[in-house]
Design a protein around this motif. Structure first.
Motif, PDB file in Angstrom:
ATOM      1  N   SER A  16      47.064  52.483  50.409  1.00 45.16           N
ATOM      2  CA  SER A  16      46.056  51.415  50.514  1.00 45.16           C
ATOM      3  C   SER A  16      45.139  51.361  49.301  1.00 45.16           C
ATOM      4  N   ALA A  17      44.974  52.500  48.631  1.00 42.52           N
ATOM      5  CA  ALA A  17      44.008  52.601  47.531  1.00 42.52           C
ATOM      6  C   ALA A  17      44.274  51.667  46.344  1.00 42.52           C
ATOM      7  N   PRO A  18      45.528  51.525  45.871  1.00 41.01           N
ATOM      8  CA  PRO A  18      45.753  50.684  44.678  1.00 41.01           C
ATOM      9  C   PRO A  18      45.501  49.195  44.917  1.00 41.01           C
ATOM     10  N   GLY A  19      45.701  48.724  46.149  1.00 39.39           N
ATOM     11  CA  GLY A  19      45.584  47.297  46.461  1.00 39.39           C
ATOM     12  C   GLY A  19      44.285  46.651  46.019  1.00 39.39           C
ATOM     13  N   PRO A  20      43.111  47.171  46.476  1.00 47.47           N
ATOM     14  CA  PRO A  20      41.837  46.554  46.088  1.00 47.47           C
ATOM     15  C   PRO A  20      41.608  46.528  44.574  1.00 47.47           C
ATOM     16  N   LEU A  21      42.004  47.609  43.884  1.00 46.88           N
ATOM     17  CA  LEU A  21      41.797  47.687  42.439  1.00 46.88           C
ATOM     18  C   LEU A  21      42.635  46.640  41.703  1.00 46.88           C
ATOM     19  N   ILE A  22      43.908  46.536  42.090  1.00 46.92           N
ATOM     20  CA  ILE A  22      44.797  45.556  41.443  1.00 46.92           C
ATOM     21  C   ILE A  22      44.320  44.134  41.707  1.00 46.92           C
ATOM     22  N   LEU A  23      43.907  43.876  42.949  1.00 44.42           N
ATOM     23  CA  LEU A  23      43.423  42.535  43.297  1.00 44.42           C
ATOM     24  C   LEU A  23      42.123  42.204  42.569  1.00 44.42           C
ATOM     25  N   LEU A  24      41.254  43.218  42.409  1.00 44.59           N
ATOM     26  CA  LEU A  24      39.989  43.007  41.698  1.00 44.59           C
ATOM     27  C   LEU A  24      40.257  42.585  40.253  1.00 44.59           C
ATOM     28  N   ILE A  25      41.181  43.282  39.612  1.00 40.70           N
ATOM     29  CA  ILE A  25      41.538  42.943  38.227  1.00 40.70           C
ATOM     30  C   ILE A  25      42.150  41.545  38.157  1.00 40.70           C
ATOM     31  N   ASN A  26      43.008  41.239  39.132  1.00 43.96           N
ATOM     32  CA  ASN A  26      43.706  39.953  39.128  1.00 43.96           C
ATOM     33  C   ASN A  26      42.792  38.772  39.437  1.00 43.96           C
ATOM     34  N   LEU A  27      41.630  39.045  40.061  1.00 40.70           N
ATOM     35  CA  LEU A  27      40.689  37.967  40.378  1.00 40.70           C
ATOM     36  C   LEU A  27      40.139  37.304  39.114  1.00 40.70           C
ATOM     37  N   PHE A  28      40.257  37.994  37.968  1.00 41.24           N
ATOM     38  CA  PHE A  28      39.828  37.395  36.707  1.00 41.24           C
ATOM     39  C   PHE A  28      40.820  36.316  36.247  1.00 41.24           C
ATOM     40  N   PHE A  29      42.030  36.342  36.842  1.00 43.01           N
ATOM     41  CA  PHE A  29      43.066  35.391  36.436  1.00 43.01           C
ATOM     42  C   PHE A  29      43.451  34.418  37.546  1.00 43.01           C
ATOM     43  N   GLY A  30      43.135  34.724  38.799  1.00 42.02           N
ATOM     44  CA  GLY A  30      43.493  33.861  39.917  1.00 42.02           C
ATOM     45  C   GLY A  30      42.333  33.688  40.872  1.00 42.02           C
TER      46      GLY A  30
END
Length: 204
Positions: A16-30
């Motif tokens: 579960s840990a990687p999900g929020p981090l990856i999504l946080l980074i991707n929010l800059f693009f989507g």
């Protein structure tokens, strides 16, 4: 059985840990409202899972002889998980309503995470449900309910983001994105409230 439960909880935290981090980074693009809401939900759920794990370790220690304290800790952990679901649902509804029909950007990472999450959460839902029944442990049983909700949520998010990928910047993707977020939010809120009611009735 304790070792199996601990292993399952550790694996659920690690996955579960990687999900929020990856999504946080991707929010800059989507900027999909479903994707933003999914980040908020996953972050809150990760905190709830970690707390449940810590409480489980404390309450299953061999020297834990105070049953009253043990029951209070388990109840507090289960209440936090239920409240986490409710808060996640409320935040998701607010974000869905306030988000405009703007360019969604790149939602592929969010889609992949949701799809993998659906598969993983289905497995954890089954494992926690079985462990909860075998051990009669309320924390494991509550985790089963949480992962049942997570499975449904990831399925809904997967469908919503898939429509954004297929029909970007269209009314179809906008309404699927919006409706998907609202459905997921309502499910989380209802599930959390039902869990709180059951705990209250059990206490009485």
């Amino acid at each position: 059985m304790n070792k199996q439960a601990k292993k399952t909880m550790i694996m659920s935290i690690l996955m579960s840990a990687p999900g929020p981090l990856i999504l946080l980074i991707n929010l800059f693009f989507g900027q999909s409202s479903t994707q933003i809401a999914d980040f908020v939900r996953r972050a809150i759920e990760l905190l709830a899972i970690i707390l449940s794990f810590v409480v489980y370790l404390i309450t299953t220690k061999d020297n834990m002889t105070d049953n009253i304290k043990k029951t209070k800790l388990e109840k507090a952990s289960n209440i936090f998980v239920s409240i986490a679901m409710i808060v996640s649902g409320i935040i998701m509804i607010i974000l869905a309503i306030t988000s405009g029909n703007s360019d969604k950007g790149n939602v592929i990472p969010g889609f992949i995470i949701a799809l993998l999450g659906f598969i993983a959460n289905t497995i954890f839902f089954i494992r926690y449900t079985i462990l909860g029944k075998k051990t009669n442990n309320s924390i494991l049983a509550t985790q089963g309910k949480l992962y049942r909700a997570k499975t449904f949520v990831d399925f809904s998010v997967t469908i919503a983001l898939f429509t954004v990928l297929i029909w970007p910047n269209s009314k179809v993707s906008f309404y699927f994105d919006l409706i998907g977020t609202i459905l997921v939010s309502v499910y989380l809120i209802v599930t959390g409230i039902i869990s709180l009611i059951k705990m209250k009735n059990k206490a009485e």
